[in-house]
Design an enzyme around this catalytic site. Structure first.
Site, mmCIF file in Angstrom:
data_model
loop_
_atom_site.group_PDB
_atom_site.id
_atom_site.type_symbol
_atom_site.label_atom_id
_atom_site.label_comp_id
_atom_site.label_asym_id
_atom_site.label_seq_id
_atom_site.Cartn_x
_atom_site.Cartn_y
_atom_site.Cartn_z
ATOM 1 N N ASN A 190 2.366 5.725 10.076
ATOM 2 C CA ASN A 190 3.373 4.751 10.474
ATOM 3 C C ASN A 190 4.445 4.728 9.390
ATOM 4 O OD1 ASN A 190 1.784 3.971 12.682
ATOM 5 N ND2 ASN A 190 0.701 2.459 11.449
ATOM 6 N N HIS A 201 4.441 2.686 0.091
ATOM 7 C CA HIS A 201 3.854 3.879 -0.523
ATOM 8 C C HIS A 201 3.688 4.974 0.528
ATOM 9 C CE1 HIS A 201 1.364 5.429 -3.979
ATOM 10 N NE2 HIS A 201 1.109 6.325 -3.044
ATOM 11 N N HIS A 203 1.970 7.182 2.740
ATOM 12 C CA HIS A 203 0.562 7.273 3.124
ATOM 13 C C HIS A 203 0.431 7.311 4.644
ATOM 14 C CE1 HIS A 203 1.138 2.976 3.893
ATOM 15 N NE2 HIS A 203 -0.022 2.960 4.531
ATOM 16 N N GLN A 205 -3.082 7.220 7.778
ATOM 17 C CA GLN A 205 -4.442 6.735 7.999
ATOM 18 C C GLN A 205 -5.187 7.697 8.913
ATOM 19 O OE1 GLN A 205 -4.713 2.288 8.606
ATOM 20 N NE2 GLN A 205 -2.494 2.497 8.813
#
Length: 373
Positions: A190, A201, A203, A205
């Site tokens: 996202n 940050h 990243h 998932q």
């Protein structure tokens, strides 16, 4: 795992798994500091309830309410730990993956009462329909940190770092697919506050679900109705048409015929591959550069970064492996420089999408943006 990208396993203070993936040209040494924090016990595993009207399962994960929301850079929970910031990752890293502390799925913890509610008893149990059905939300949720940098997204990575993340996706897909009760593994990113991102940050998932997700169930139904070569026929049709935005020797990106979103691009491998774990070295290498070009092209559409959801759809663990193909569905709610497509009555309540931009026009614009980067 190729020798040039090294995997190192560790544990966080409360027993959660932490995995480091070192770049091929890493400057980091082999040792990593241990996590010396004193942490509260992990929250109870979430519970799933079935919607009797649709058969869909809803995970009720109350612990997610305590998530950190847009912290200052010096309190970034995904940065390497410092004396002033007791973050989730105790040492420097290239790419790091760890179990989410407040997951939507799993793990089933040893100190939880057995059978309240029961653990899923397999696909037939999850597919059954009835009133007041509850199950423990077994599975797993992991955070994938693309970089120790405090801000950014996948498109900001170097090709070498992108290749390390892809290796992590492949390795985690294989590991999570082998867990008891897991039926589907979903890597995603996202990007942007407009999407609902709570951490700047860089990243993503990975979710490991205890059921086949609703979208994939519909894809499996289409495969049953139209044949196991469905994805190849889609790809062949798009490659012969005018909606291609980027093509390599092993992957092709295009705006789909019936795009729902103002910005929507699908990226498919040229051969039947069920998931990242099944990709070969050449496919991973090309994807690292091709995917970066696509994301940077999407950002070139406007003067500021484009919010998006990068959803990597994979075949279920136990069904559809020879027909459901790994593919990216990149979508954005942005329909103009200062316009957002909100899901209102028709989309949210009825699931009946109304597209604002013709897919062919969107493809031409995205293709030009990709060519400009």
């Amino acid at each position: 795992m190729p020798s040039r990208i090294v995997k190192r396993t560790a544990k966080l203070a409360d027993g959660r798994d932490l995995i480091y993936y070192d770049d091929a040209d890493t400057r980091l040494g082999p040792e990593r500091r241990i996590d010396t924090r004193r942490l509260e016990p992990r929250p109870p595993t979430a519970v799933m309830r079935q919607d009797v009207l649709t058969g869909e399962w809803i995970s009720i994960a109350a612990a997610r309410q305590s998530r950190v929301v847009l912290p200052p850079a010096d309190r970034d929970p995904l940065a390497p730990q410092t004396p002033g910031n007791p973050s989730e990752i105790p040492d420097q890293y290239d790419v790091a993956v760890f179990e989410n502390r407040s997951p939507s799925f799993g793990p089933a913890l040893a100190n939880e009462p057995a059978g309240i509610p029961p653990v899923p008893a397999g696909p037939d149990d999850m597919a059954a329909l009835g009133f007041d059905r509850e199950r423990v939300a077994v599975g797993r949720c992991e955070v994938v940190c693309f970089s120790p940098a405090p801000e950014g997204s996948f498109g900001d990575l170097t090709p070498g770092r992108a290749r390390t993340v892809i290796e992590a996706w492949a390795d985690r897909t294989a590991e999570l697919s082998a867990l008891p009760g897991v039926e589907q593994v979903f890597p995603f990113e996202n990007r942007g506050e407009a999407i609902g991102v709570t951490l700047p940050h860089p990243h993503g998932q990975i979710y490991a679900y205890p059921y086949v997700t609703p979208r994939t169930a519909r894809v499996l139904d289409s495969v049953r109705r139209l044949g196991p070569d469905l994805f190849q026929r889609i790809l062949d049709g798009e490659r012969a048409g005018g909606r291609i935005v980027l093509a390599g020797e092993l992957w092709t990106a295009f705006v789909p015929f019936a795009a729902r979103w103002p910005i929507e691009v699908h990226l498919l491998p040229h051969r039947q591959i069920p998931d990242f774990a099944a990709t070969d070295e050449a496919e991973r290498d090309e994807l690292a550069t091709l995917y970066l070009r696509l994301l940077r092209g999407i950002d070139a559409l406007y003067d500021d970064p484009t919010p998006y959801i990068a959803a990597w759809h994979q075949a279920p663990v136990h069904t559809g492996r020879d027909s459901v193909r790994l593919h990216l569905q990149l979508t954005s709610i942005r329909r103009g420089a200062d316009k957002i497509k909100y899901l209102a009555g028709s989309e949210s309540a009825m699931g009946a999408f109304i597209a604002d931009i013709p897919p062919d026009a969107a493809a031409a614009r995205i293709r030009a943006a990709v060519a400009s980067v």
